[in-house]
Design an enzyme around this catalytic site. Structure first.
Site: not given
Ligand code: MRU
Length: 362
Positions: A208, A249, A53
């Protein structure tokens, strides 16, 4: 502990360019993407070359700066920059940091006087993007401090903490959110010759956790164990973790928190096993205009991410797929939300308002 990776960088002043660490290539390759136009930033966000995010918001802010490169009058530059805000806002729907950062850039674009020279306009935009980046770095550090204090109370020496997705330096402008807490706890424990283990969910379907979180933890010397998402229940049942910590997010006014798909399940499991469940996020991740998580838009991604994940078909042709990229952990299942401004606990609308206020932070 070694240095954080250089996830996002801007080279030059108003006419500079953006460099992103291409996260689709990790952990195998450390490759960088140079972005010199808005479309390349849009594409990098959409295909998760930059993700997480806060990182999405920062990259988009720099992306707006690229819109002014070929312009020669202020009217042209302003129109291009506003169009860039609109375009970048279409890249991903769930993380509110994206819209927050673009709104901040829009404010600067529209506030500038009509007689501002284009060079000055571009310089001012780059300055704002840099400020967003620097502020996020400071917010990560504060989240790390607040969270480590909290977790030090619940994670005994030799204990374990479960995390999901990637919330580290790859996902932010600093050390991370949930991972910043774990880095800070690790530093504190090292000083007293103690340790704990991070259990990292691999995070289906795009991994991830396996590709990015394990990479960060290993690079920075934090003891870590990788598990498949479906193993979390067993790990909790065996008493291997004393806390779960994740990022977010978008967090609604009542504390419901949207995060990577699988987070809701973890919150339910944690409740069942009596394990505290923490969310770590900066105030820029709160969307106080939304009363509850039911109003948070959930991104649906391509079926191929599930059927053809990493270059190999894993489902029969014609298989129907549903691929929501996020889910919502209800406030009632969240023990505390750790922000740079302090810890929200219990997680109620009143406490959210008391810590992050009723306005979107400027
Ligand atoms: O789809 P992504 O990899 O962008 O999802 C990221 C997440 O869900 C993270 O947990 C979230 O953005 C918090 S990042 C500090």
């Amino acid at each position: 502990m070694s240095e954080a990776p250089n996830t996002i960088s801007w080279t030059g002043g108003g006419d500079g360019f953006l460099t992103l660490l291409d996260q689709t290539r990790l952990p195998g390759e450390t490759a960088y993407l140079n972005c010199e136009d808005v479309e390349s930033v849009y594409d990098a966000i959409k295909r998760l070359a930059v993700r997480g995010a806060p990182a999405i918001g920062i990259a988009a802010a720099y992306g707006v700066c690229l819109a002014t490169r070929e312009t020669s009058s202020l009217t042209e530059a302003r129109t291009a920059a506003l169009a860039a805000c609109d375009r970048l806002a279409e890249s991903r729907p769930t993380a509110v940091n994206l819209f927050w950062a673009l709104e901040r850039m829009r404010g600067v674009i529209t506030a500038m006087a009509d007689d501002t020279p284009v060079v000055q306009f571009a310089k001012r935009l780059a300055g704002e993007a840099r400020a967003i980046h620097d502020e996020d770095r400071a917010q990560c550090a504060a989240i790390g401090r607040h969270g480590a204090e909290l977790l030090a109370e619940v994670v005994p020496p030799g204990g374990g903490v479960l995390t999901h997705c990637n919330t580290g330096a790859l996902a932010t402008g600093g050390d991370g959110t949930a991972l910043a807490v774990l880095f800070a706890l690790h530093r504190a424990r090292q000083e007293s010759n103690q340790s704990f283990t991070v259990f990292a969910d691999e995070t289906r379907p795009l991994l991830q956790g396996a590709r990015l979180t394990m990479w960060e933890l290993i690079e920075r010397g934090v003891p870590a164990t990788l598990i498949c998402d479906s193993m979390a229940a067993q790990v909790m049942r065996e008493g291997r973790v004393q806390a779960v910590i994740v990022g977010a997010d978008r967090i609604a006014a009542n504390g419901d928190a949207a995060n990577k798909i699988g987070t809701y399940g973890l919150a339910v499991l944690a409740k069942h096993h009596g394990v505290p469940f923490y969310v770590a996020a900066p105030s820029t991740t709160f969307d106080l205009e939304l009363a509850s998580g039911d109003e948070i838009p959930i991104e649906e991604r391509a079926a191929e991410e599930i059927t053809d994940g990493f270059g190999r078909r894993t489902a029969p042709e014609g298989a129907q797929v549903y691929n929501p990229a996020f889910d919502v952990a209800p406030a009632a299942l969240v023990t505390a939300i750790i922000t740079e401004r302090g810890v929200i606990s219990p997680v109620t609308g009143e406490e959210v308002a008391a810590i992050v206020g009723t306005e979107i932070p400027a």
